[in-house]
Motif scaffolding. Structure first.
Motif, PDB file in Angstrom:
ATOM      1  N   SER A 179      51.996  46.652  39.022  1.00 43.78           N
ATOM      2  CA  SER A 179      51.511  47.552  37.982  1.00 43.78           C
ATOM      3  C   SER A 179      50.297  48.362  38.432  1.00 43.78           C
ATOM      4  CB  SER A 179      51.154  46.754  36.735  1.00 43.78           C
ATOM      5  OG  SER A 179      50.754  47.634  35.718  1.00 43.78           O
ATOM      6  N   PHE A 180      50.356  49.659  38.206  1.00 43.58           N
ATOM      7  CA  PHE A 180      49.231  50.540  38.503  1.00 43.58           C
ATOM      8  C   PHE A 180      48.359  50.739  37.276  1.00 43.58           C
ATOM      9  CE2 PHE A 180      51.723  51.394  42.142  1.00 43.58           C
ATOM     10  CZ  PHE A 180      50.895  51.970  43.088  1.00 43.58           C
ATOM     11  N   ARG A 181      48.765  50.129  36.155  1.00 45.96           N
ATOM     12  CA  ARG A 181      47.983  50.323  34.943  1.00 45.96           C
ATOM     13  C   ARG A 181      47.692  48.963  34.309  1.00 45.96           C
ATOM     14  NH1 ARG A 181      51.869  54.174  31.754  1.00 45.96           N
ATOM     15  NH2 ARG A 181      51.716  55.165  33.776  1.00 45.96           N
ATOM     16  N   PRO A 182      46.622  48.891  33.507  1.00 46.37           N
ATOM     17  CA  PRO A 182      46.261  47.623  32.876  1.00 46.37           C
ATOM     18  C   PRO A 182      47.345  47.162  31.898  1.00 46.37           C
ATOM     19  CG  PRO A 182      44.478  49.230  32.709  1.00 46.37           C
ATOM     20  CD  PRO A 182      45.677  49.973  33.179  1.00 46.37           C
TER      21      PRO A 182
ATOM     22  N   GLY B  36      49.252  57.603  34.463  1.00 47.87           N
ATOM     23  CA  GLY B  36      48.572  56.363  34.114  1.00 47.87           C
ATOM     24  C   GLY B  36      47.183  56.628  33.549  1.00 47.87           C
ATOM     25  N   ASP B  37      46.297  55.630  33.663  1.00 48.09           N
ATOM     26  CA  ASP B  37      44.950  55.757  33.132  1.00 48.09           C
ATOM     27  C   ASP B  37      44.102  56.635  34.042  1.00 48.09           C
ATOM     28  OD1 ASP B  37      45.764  54.020  31.209  1.00 48.09           O
ATOM     29  OD2 ASP B  37      44.004  52.728  31.337  1.00 48.09           O
TER      30      ASP B  37
ATOM     31  N   THR C 156      37.187  47.687  36.767  1.00 50.59           N
ATOM     32  CA  THR C 156      37.385  48.487  37.975  1.00 50.59           C
ATOM     33  C   THR C 156      36.095  48.544  38.798  1.00 50.59           C
ATOM     34  OG1 THR C 156      39.065  49.795  36.852  1.00 50.59           O
ATOM     35  CG2 THR C 156      38.104  50.747  38.833  1.00 50.59           C
TER      36      THR C 156
ATOM     37  N   THR D 124      44.389  46.208  37.151  1.00 53.20           N
ATOM     38  CA  THR D 124      44.634  46.247  38.598  1.00 53.20           C
ATOM     39  C   THR D 124      43.965  47.493  39.179  1.00 53.20           C
ATOM     40  OG1 THR D 124      46.690  47.487  38.310  1.00 53.20           O
ATOM     41  CG2 THR D 124      46.860  45.085  38.403  1.00 53.20           C
ATOM     42  N   MET D 125      43.623  47.405  40.465  1.00 48.50           N
ATOM     43  CA  MET D 125      42.969  48.546  41.114  1.00 48.50           C
ATOM     44  C   MET D 125      43.281  48.551  42.601  1.00 48.50           C
ATOM     45  SD  MET D 125      39.294  46.774  40.731  1.00 48.50           S
ATOM     46  CE  MET D 125      39.932  45.883  39.327  1.00 48.50           C
ATOM     47  N   SER D 126      43.071  49.702  43.235  1.00 45.64           N
ATOM     48  CA  SER D 126      43.348  49.820  44.668  1.00 45.64           C
ATOM     49  C   SER D 126      42.333  48.993  45.451  1.00 45.64           C
ATOM     50  CB  SER D 126      43.276  51.274  45.098  1.00 45.64           C
ATOM     51  OG  SER D 126      41.949  51.749  45.012  1.00 45.64           O
ATOM     52  N   SER D 127      42.751  48.540  46.621  1.00 47.58           N
ATOM     53  CA  SER D 127      41.878  47.731  47.464  1.00 47.58           C
ATOM     54  C   SER D 127      42.039  48.190  48.904  1.00 47.58           C
ATOM     55  CB  SER D 127      42.289  46.262  47.335  1.00 47.58           C
ATOM     56  OG  SER D 127      41.709  45.504  48.374  1.00 47.58           O
TER      57      SER D 127
ATOM     58  N   ASN E 218      46.666  44.843  46.317  1.00 48.65           N
ATOM     59  CA  ASN E 218      45.786  45.442  45.319  1.00 48.65           C
ATOM     60  C   ASN E 218      44.881  44.336  44.797  1.00 48.65           C
ATOM     61  OD1 ASN E 218      47.471  44.030  43.625  1.00 48.65           O
ATOM     62  ND2 ASN E 218      48.152  45.767  42.415  1.00 48.65           N
TER      63      ASN E 218
ATOM     64  N   LEU F  68      42.161  56.047  37.461  1.00 50.93           N
ATOM     65  CA  LEU F  68      41.231  54.923  37.447  1.00 50.93           C
ATOM     66  C   LEU F  68      41.539  53.940  38.581  1.00 50.93           C
ATOM     67  CD1 LEU F  68      38.939  53.499  35.825  1.00 50.93           C
ATOM     68  CD2 LEU F  68      40.737  52.276  34.597  1.00 50.93           C
ATOM     69  N   PHE F  69      42.825  53.736  38.844  1.00 52.55           N
ATOM     70  CA  PHE F  69      43.271  52.774  39.842  1.00 52.55           C
ATOM     71  C   PHE F  69      42.604  53.017  41.204  1.00 52.55           C
ATOM     72  CE2 PHE F  69      46.232  51.050  42.991  1.00 52.55           C
ATOM     73  CZ  PHE F  69      46.581  49.822  42.435  1.00 52.55           C
ATOM     74  N   PHE F  70      42.364  54.323  41.516  1.00 53.67           N
ATOM     75  CA  PHE F  70      41.843  54.650  42.846  1.00 53.67           C
ATOM     76  C   PHE F  70      40.323  54.828  42.886  1.00 53.67           C
ATOM     77  CE2 PHE F  70      46.346  55.748  43.168  1.00 53.67           C
ATOM     78  CZ  PHE F  70      46.662  55.002  44.290  1.00 53.67           C
ATOM     79  N   LEU F  71      39.658  54.598  41.749  1.00 57.56           N
ATOM     80  CA  LEU F  71      38.206  54.760  41.700  1.00 57.56           C
ATOM     81  C   LEU F  71      37.458  53.905  42.740  1.00 57.56           C
ATOM     82  CD1 LEU F  71      36.611  56.665  39.805  1.00 57.56           C
ATOM     83  CD2 LEU F  71      36.064  54.687  38.409  1.00 57.56           C
ATOM     84  N   PRO F  72      37.920  52.664  43.036  1.00 56.98           N
ATOM     85  CA  PRO F  72      37.208  51.847  44.033  1.00 56.98           C
ATOM     86  C   PRO F  72      37.084  52.515  45.404  1.00 56.98           C
ATOM     87  CG  PRO F  72      38.660  50.437  42.759  1.00 56.98           C
ATOM     88  CD  PRO F  72      38.973  51.866  42.355  1.00 56.98           C
TER      89      PRO F  72
ATOM     90  N   LYS G  88      33.584  53.746  46.019  1.00 58.70           N
ATOM     91  CA  LYS G  88      32.642  52.642  46.259  1.00 58.70           C
ATOM     92  C   LYS G  88      32.769  52.170  47.708  1.00 58.70           C
ATOM     93  CE  LYS G  88      30.026  49.120  44.873  1.00 58.70           C
ATOM     94  NZ  LYS G  88      28.605  49.324  44.651  1.00 58.70           N
ATOM     95  N   HIS G  89      34.011  52.092  48.189  1.00 54.69           N
ATOM     96  CA  HIS G  89      34.222  51.615  49.557  1.00 54.69           C
ATOM     97  C   HIS G  89      33.711  52.613  50.593  1.00 54.69           C
ATOM     98  CE1 HIS G  89      36.173  48.436  47.617  1.00 54.69           C
ATOM     99  NE2 HIS G  89      37.356  48.983  47.479  1.00 54.69           N
TER     100      HIS G  89
ATOM    101  N   ALA H 172      35.474  46.759  42.597  1.00 56.29           N
ATOM    102  CA  ALA H 172      34.998  47.502  43.765  1.00 56.29           C
ATOM    103  C   ALA H 172      33.708  46.877  44.291  1.00 56.29           C
ATOM    104  CB  ALA H 172      34.769  48.966  43.399  1.00 56.29           C
TER     105      ALA H 172
END
Lengths: 218, 239
Positions: free
Chosen positions: B85-88, A171-172, B158, B123-126, B131, A145-149, A152-153, B162
């Motif tokens: 943290s890579f997870r909520p 993780g999730d 998430t 949290t999420m990748s940016s 992040n 989930l963390f890399f889902l954005p 979009k980018h 984005a």
């Protein structure tokens, strides 16, 4: 820019050296780094989805494998259908031949980076180009989930098939599929600043979709 | 909150053409879980200030101003943990060694005066920040969010994150370094010398030095170690 070489499981002899490099990389990443399975004595990683249904995209730089993808039509057994069907509560388990499951994407550690023109983005452009050319409708699979954005980018439309759930060690995760479209290819090429094909093949370019199955589905 | 609420939000999030419209929608969804407040922001690291990183702000009146004026981001355990943290996580799940620091306890004490007693962070990748995080806050001290609600909230946050970066135009920023420059920089970051890097990449040491001059110039710094720090902070490399 990478050279993205496309070949089927049956054509892997045409890429004997690269195939072996890649299986070693898979062992390094999925077993030694992520500890998905116990180590193999031969230092190479394969699974039950490396079979005739699979098509591979290996990103090469001067003969070195730097990134990869494995593509399998969802009409065949996939990681999602066989291992993670409970991640598809919302959309149902994908089973159409023109929906493509995308797995085993890695980047060698020294070339991992987050930028728009990263090796990963180059691989994304190659996968989208090949899927579009082959008439696929969607491409995707289980992912963090963390890399889902990221999608979009790149200007890609992504639909989740269920809620995220935790997987030990990753993780999730969520099962999500991206629309295959001209616009998606244009957007990822714009991000890279290119307008040419990244695809290469030594044998005949393999067909991604099983034609008979597609006719039946329509 | 139902699954429909979450998936409908995901399906329509692209239609929001302004940050205000996105914020209004996200706040409405968050309120269904009992969260009155939220902030969507790049997570500050390495001494960065919070304010320029914020995309959506619905924190209580006066709290954001105080938080920014006192640079609380450096000491607030929730903010510090969000960078790692890579997870909520729920605010209460932040490691105790961070939460129990006196400065952090004082900040959290002040937050309760503004009606922030419990919360949840996704949290999420940016592409632009270290992040990105969405922090939801509630005036209830014992707000219960079950596993399924957490999943719904994580998915919505998430997609919201984005979308916010897209609306800000952040994801369109050009990558300043070439792939080769980043590769060389990554080798420096893990302690290799110019000579070792030249051997590894089968290029001359002179070319390695040329790459280093280029990335230092592009990043506007004088030393390689400074370039390494900046590049890691901006996620250009992940050694």
């Amino acid at each position: 820019m990478i050279e993205a070489h496309v070949f089927s499981y049956g054509q892997r002899h045409l890429y004997a050296d690269e195939w072996d490099q890649w299986l070693r990389l898979r062992h390094q990443v999925y077993i030694e780094e992520k500890r998905w399975h116990a180590p193999n004595a031969d230092g190479r990683e394969t699974d039950q989805f490396d079979n005739e249904a699979a098509t591979y995209v290996l990103g090469l730089e001067r003969g070195r494998v730097v990134t990869s993808a494995r593509l399998i039509p969802c009409s065949r057994p996939t990681l999602v259908s066989d291992v993670f069907p409970h991640f598809c509560e919302r959309g149902g388990v994908p089973d159409k031949p023109d929906w493509i499951e995308w797995t085993r994407t890695l980047t060698i550690p020294e070339l991992r980076s987050g930028g728009r023109q990263s090796i990963l983005t180059q691989l994304c452009a190659a996968v989208m180009e090949y899927c579009l050319q082959e008439g696929a409708a969607k491409v995707g699979g289980i992912q963090e989930l963390f890399f889902l954005p990221k999608w979009k980018h790149l200007g890609w439309k992504t639909t989740p098939l269920g809620l995220p759930q935790e997987i030990d060690g990753s993780g999730d995760c969520v099962v999500a599929f991206m629309d295959v479209s001209e616009a998606a290819l244009d957007n990822v090429r714009a991000a890279l600043g290119i307008d040419h094909s990244l695809l290469h093949h030594r044998g005949e370019l393999p067909r991604l979709i099983d034609g008979d199955r597609l006719e039946l589905a329509r | 909150m139902t699954d429909d609420d979450a998936f409908d939000f995901v399906a329509r999030v692209d239609e929001h053409k302004s940050l205000d419209a996105l914020l209004t929608d996200l706040r409405l969804q968050a309120s269904k879980f009992g969260f009155e407040h939220l902030i969507l922001t790049g997570v500050p690291v390495g001494g960065q200030k919070l304010e320029p990183l914020v995309a959506l702000n619905a924190w209580p009146e006066g709290w954001f101003e105080r938080y920014v004026a006192n640079d609380y981001a450096r000491h607030d355990a929730v903010c510090v943990h969000a960078a790692q943290s890579f997870r909520p996580f729920a605010w209460s799940e932040v490691p105790r060694q961070l939460l129990d620091r006196p400065t952090c306890k004082r900040i959290h004490g002040e937050a309760t005066e503004f009606g922030l007693l419990s919360g949840y962070v996704v949290t999420m990748s940016s592409e632009h920040h270290w992040n990105t995080a969405v922090s939801f806050g509630s005036a209830e001290s014992d707000l219960v969010i079950d596993k399924r609600d957490r999943a719904r909230l994580s998915l919505m946050a998430t997609y919201a994150g984005a979308t916010a970066e897209d609306l800000l135009g952040l994801s369109g920023e050009a990558d300043p370094l070439t792939i080769r420059e980043k590769e060389v920089l990554t080798h420096f970051a893990v302690g290799r010398t110019a000579g070792a890097i030249a051997d590894l990449l089968s290029i001359s040491e002179r070319t390695v030095v040329q790459h280093s001059e280029n990335f230092r110039r592009k990043l506007g710094v004088k030393s390689t170690i400074h370039a390494v720090v900046l590049a890691i902070k901006r996620r250009l490399i992940t050694p």
